[in-house]
Design a protein around this motif. Structure first.
Motif, PDB file in Angstrom:
ATOM      1  N   LEU A   7      -7.747  10.866   4.400  1.00 20.49           N
ATOM      2  CA  LEU A   7      -9.016  12.587   4.660  1.00 20.49           C
ATOM      3  C   LEU A   7      -9.460  13.023   4.805  1.00 20.49           C
ATOM      4  CD1 LEU A   7      -8.424  11.679   0.916  1.00 20.49           C
ATOM      5  CD2 LEU A   7      -6.278  12.983   2.092  1.00 20.49           C
ATOM      6  N   GLU A   8     -10.323  12.541   5.977  1.00 19.52           N
ATOM      7  CA  GLU A   8     -11.262  13.315   6.877  1.00 19.52           C
ATOM      8  C   GLU A   8     -10.358  13.347   8.267  1.00 19.52           C
ATOM      9  OE1 GLU A   8     -13.498   9.803   8.760  1.00 19.52           O
ATOM     10  OE2 GLU A   8     -14.710   9.469   6.992  1.00 19.52           O
ATOM     11  N   GLN A   9      -9.301  12.972   9.491  1.00 25.66           N
ATOM     12  CA  GLN A   9      -8.739  13.825   9.281  1.00 25.66           C
ATOM     13  C   GLN A   9      -8.070  14.505   9.320  1.00 25.66           C
ATOM     14  OE1 GLN A   9      -7.228   9.965  10.923  1.00 25.66           O
ATOM     15  NE2 GLN A   9      -8.011   9.431  12.522  1.00 25.66           N
ATOM     16  N   ASN A  10      -7.163  14.640   8.313  1.00 25.80           N
ATOM     17  CA  ASN A  10      -6.064  15.589   7.613  1.00 25.80           C
ATOM     18  C   ASN A  10      -6.409  15.602   5.994  1.00 25.80           C
ATOM     19  OD1 ASN A  10      -4.120  16.846   6.999  1.00 25.80           O
ATOM     20  ND2 ASN A  10      -2.067  15.808   7.584  1.00 25.80           N
ATOM     21  N   PRO A  11      -7.109  16.785   5.564  1.00 23.82           N
ATOM     22  CA  PRO A  11      -7.997  16.996   4.794  1.00 23.82           C
ATOM     23  C   PRO A  11      -6.535  17.013   3.776  1.00 23.82           C
ATOM     24  CG  PRO A  11      -8.586  18.260   5.257  1.00 23.82           C
ATOM     25  CD  PRO A  11      -8.012  17.546   6.663  1.00 23.82           C
ATOM     26  N   SER A  12      -5.262  17.244   3.806  1.00 27.05           N
ATOM     27  CA  SER A  12      -4.246  17.637   2.973  1.00 27.05           C
ATOM     28  C   SER A  12      -3.205  17.406   3.649  1.00 27.05           C
ATOM     29  CB  SER A  12      -3.641  19.488   2.671  1.00 27.05           C
ATOM     30  OG  SER A  12      -3.398  19.705   1.925  1.00 27.05           O
ATOM     31  N   PRO A  13      -2.694  16.082   3.827  1.00 25.77           N
ATOM     32  CA  PRO A  13      -1.440  15.439   4.016  1.00 25.77           C
ATOM     33  C   PRO A  13      -0.112  15.208   3.034  1.00 25.77           C
ATOM     34  CG  PRO A  13      -2.785  13.761   3.108  1.00 25.77           C
ATOM     35  CD  PRO A  13      -3.871  14.537   3.339  1.00 25.77           C
ATOM     36  N   THR A  14       0.619  14.953   3.947  1.00 22.54           N
ATOM     37  CA  THR A  14       2.265  15.367   2.893  1.00 22.54           C
ATOM     38  C   THR A  14       2.913  13.928   2.850  1.00 22.54           C
ATOM     39  OG1 THR A  14       3.464  15.088   5.307  1.00 22.54           O
ATOM     40  CG2 THR A  14       3.105  17.283   4.428  1.00 22.54           C
ATOM     41  N   GLU A  15       3.518  13.464   1.406  1.00 25.80           N
ATOM     42  CA  GLU A  15       3.666  12.067   1.206  1.00 25.80           C
ATOM     43  C   GLU A  15       4.205  11.689   2.036  1.00 25.80           C
ATOM     44  OE1 GLU A  15       6.664  10.063  -1.791  1.00 25.80           O
ATOM     45  OE2 GLU A  15       6.440  11.560  -2.239  1.00 25.80           O
ATOM     46  N   ALA A  16       5.106  12.123   3.284  1.00 26.19           N
ATOM     47  CA  ALA A  16       5.920  11.381   4.131  1.00 26.19           C
ATOM     48  C   ALA A  16       4.805  10.866   5.393  1.00 26.19           C
ATOM     49  CB  ALA A  16       6.581  12.512   5.439  1.00 26.19           C
ATOM     50  N   GLU A  17       3.318  11.623   5.342  1.00 22.64           N
ATOM     51  CA  GLU A  17       2.028  11.645   6.367  1.00 22.64           C
ATOM     52  C   GLU A  17       1.807  10.157   5.719  1.00 22.64           C
ATOM     53  OE1 GLU A  17       1.440  15.917   8.501  1.00 22.64           O
ATOM     54  OE2 GLU A  17       0.665  15.223   6.447  1.00 22.64           O
ATOM     55  N   ILE A  18       1.135  10.188   4.702  1.00 25.21           N
ATOM     56  CA  ILE A  18       0.223   9.317   3.861  1.00 25.21           C
ATOM     57  C   ILE A  18       1.290   8.209   3.742  1.00 25.21           C
ATOM     58  CG2 ILE A  18      -0.254   8.477   1.976  1.00 25.21           C
ATOM     59  CD1 ILE A  18      -0.976  11.242   0.677  1.00 25.21           C
ATOM     60  N   ARG A  19       2.288   7.824   4.158  1.00 29.59           N
ATOM     61  CA  ARG A  19       3.227   6.883   4.020  1.00 29.59           C
ATOM     62  C   ARG A  19       3.495   6.037   5.483  1.00 29.59           C
ATOM     63  NH1 ARG A  19       5.737   5.059  -0.803  1.00 29.59           N
ATOM     64  NH2 ARG A  19       5.469   6.887  -2.030  1.00 29.59           N
ATOM     65  N   HIS A  20       3.670   6.985   6.107  1.00 32.69           N
ATOM     66  CA  HIS A  20       3.269   6.630   7.424  1.00 32.69           C
ATOM     67  C   HIS A  20       1.589   5.884   7.989  1.00 32.69           C
ATOM     68  CE1 HIS A  20       4.083   6.366  11.955  1.00 32.69           C
ATOM     69  NE2 HIS A  20       2.886   7.384  12.314  1.00 32.69           N
ATOM     70  N   HIS A  21       0.880   7.070   7.388  1.00 33.55           N
ATOM     71  CA  HIS A  21      -0.578   6.528   8.098  1.00 33.55           C
ATOM     72  C   HIS A  21      -0.586   4.920   7.069  1.00 33.55           C
ATOM     73  CE1 HIS A  21      -4.328   7.449   9.812  1.00 33.55           C
ATOM     74  NE2 HIS A  21      -4.851   6.824   8.572  1.00 33.55           N
ATOM     75  N   LEU A  22       0.534   4.732   6.429  1.00 27.87           N
ATOM     76  CA  LEU A  22      -0.371   3.423   5.774  1.00 27.87           C
ATOM     77  C   LEU A  22       0.787   2.494   5.730  1.00 27.87           C
ATOM     78  CD1 LEU A  22      -0.981   4.597   2.039  1.00 27.87           C
ATOM     79  CD2 LEU A  22      -2.529   3.880   3.104  1.00 27.87           C
ATOM     80  N   GLU A  23       1.341   2.558   7.429  1.00 21.09           N
ATOM     81  CA  GLU A  23       1.948   1.748   7.980  1.00 21.09           C
ATOM     82  C   GLU A  23       1.847   0.327   8.210  1.00 21.09           C
ATOM     83  OE1 GLU A  23       4.695   3.187  10.660  1.00 21.09           O
ATOM     84  OE2 GLU A  23       6.054   4.265   9.436  1.00 21.09           O
ATOM     85  N   GLY A  24       0.294   0.391   8.662  1.00 20.22           N
ATOM     86  CA  GLY A  24      -0.058  -1.073   8.274  1.00 20.22           C
ATOM     87  C   GLY A  24      -0.802  -1.612   7.808  1.00 20.22           C
ATOM     88  N   ASN A  25      -0.840  -1.029   6.518  1.00 23.49           N
ATOM     89  CA  ASN A  25      -1.500  -1.763   5.411  1.00 23.49           C
ATOM     90  C   ASN A  25      -0.669  -2.385   4.844  1.00 23.49           C
ATOM     91  OD1 ASN A  25      -3.661   0.003   6.272  1.00 23.49           O
ATOM     92  ND2 ASN A  25      -4.709  -0.768   4.973  1.00 23.49           N
ATOM     93  N   ILE A  26      -0.604  -3.944   4.202  1.00 22.90           N
ATOM     94  CA  ILE A  26       0.975  -4.368   3.105  1.00 22.90           C
ATOM     95  C   ILE A  26       0.261  -4.188   1.590  1.00 22.90           C
ATOM     96  CG2 ILE A  26       2.191  -5.802   2.421  1.00 22.90           C
ATOM     97  CD1 ILE A  26       1.677  -6.657   6.005  1.00 22.90           C
ATOM     98  N   CYS A  27       0.951  -3.878   0.924  1.00 23.35           N
ATOM     99  CA  CYS A  27       0.591  -4.152  -0.100  1.00 23.35           C
ATOM    100  C   CYS A  27       1.770  -5.028  -1.212  1.00 23.35           C
ATOM    101  CB  CYS A  27       0.113  -3.131  -1.026  1.00 23.35           C
ATOM    102  SG  CYS A  27      -0.183  -3.781  -3.177  1.00 23.35           S
ATOM    103  N   ARG A  28       1.911  -6.272  -1.226  1.00 20.09           N
ATOM    104  CA  ARG A  28       2.484  -6.786  -2.260  1.00 20.09           C
ATOM    105  C   ARG A  28       2.682  -6.623  -3.555  1.00 20.09           C
ATOM    106  NH1 ARG A  28       0.148 -10.804   1.175  1.00 20.09           N
ATOM    107  NH2 ARG A  28       1.575 -11.435   2.608  1.00 20.09           N
ATOM    108  N   CYS A  29       1.991  -6.039  -4.258  1.00 20.11           N
ATOM    109  CA  CYS A  29       2.251  -5.319  -5.905  1.00 20.11           C
ATOM    110  C   CYS A  29       2.640  -3.957  -6.127  1.00 20.11           C
ATOM    111  CB  CYS A  29       1.083  -5.343  -6.971  1.00 20.11           C
ATOM    112  SG  CYS A  29       0.117  -7.225  -6.882  1.00 20.11           S
ATOM    113  N   THR A  30       2.292  -3.480  -5.642  1.00 21.88           N
ATOM    114  CA  THR A  30       2.072  -1.893  -6.263  1.00 21.88           C
ATOM    115  C   THR A  30       3.557  -1.370  -5.757  1.00 21.88           C
ATOM    116  OG1 THR A  30       1.275  -0.176  -4.286  1.00 21.88           O
ATOM    117  CG2 THR A  30      -0.210  -1.364  -6.319  1.00 21.88           C
TER     118      THR A  30
END
Length: 161
Positions: free
Chosen positions: A115-138
């Motif tokens: 959000l510092e780099q892109n204050p209004s990301p799209t859903e696709a941009e958020i999902r792409h940015h989170l690719e290096g983070n794993i969540c096993r629950c949500t």
């Protein structure tokens, strides 16, 4: 042993670390900043993300000695000085972007930097940015919703899980 000096969450700190000491170990064990989690030890999960000199870094892939002189922000440094949650932390709470909470520090740190780099990301941009983070629950839906909410966007089109 290397002598280290750095700024962590706005506070000057110093210590010593062996050449093979990881930054995540130094933060957790030496500085007692246990909000940064160790999930995989292989840089796959993102639970250990911190900000080093303004960049999101997996602290299990960086040696503590490499952080000498650096400015580091951990999950403990994201909230306001009075303890008020940051907008990202508050959105994770409001939109149920966590379950067990183990991945949450890394997710919050990654989302904050996005959000510092892109204050209004799209859903696709958020999902792409989170690719290096794993969540096993949500299933990520509520995490994405929380990040979009933190950016001030309409979250009604994102399916809840």
């Amino acid at each position: 042993m290397a002598k280290l000096s750095m700024t962590v969450n706005g506070r000057a700190v110093s210590g010593e670390a062996a050449g093979n000491r990881l930054l995540v170990e130094f933060l957790r064990e030496d500085l007692r900043m246990t909000g940064t989690h160790v999930g995989c030890d292989t840089s796959q999960c993102g639970a250990c993300v911190v900000h080093v000199n303004g960049k999101a870094v997996k602290s299990c892939t960086m040696m503590a000695a490499e952080a000498d002189g650096a400015e580091i922000t951990t999950i403990e440094g994201i909230a306001e000085p009075d303890g008020t949650l940051s907008r990202v932390q508050q959105a994770f709470q409001d939109y149920h972007g966590l379950q067990c909470g183990f991945c949450t520090p890394g997710m919050v740190m990654t989302a904050t930097k996005l959000l510092e780099q892109n204050p209004s990301p799209t859903e696709a941009e958020i999902r792409h940015h989170l690719e290096g983070n794993i969540c096993r629950c949500t299933g990520y839906h509520n995490i994405v919703k929380a990040i979009m909410a933190a950016s001030g966007q309409d979250v009604s089109k994102i399916a809840a899980e």
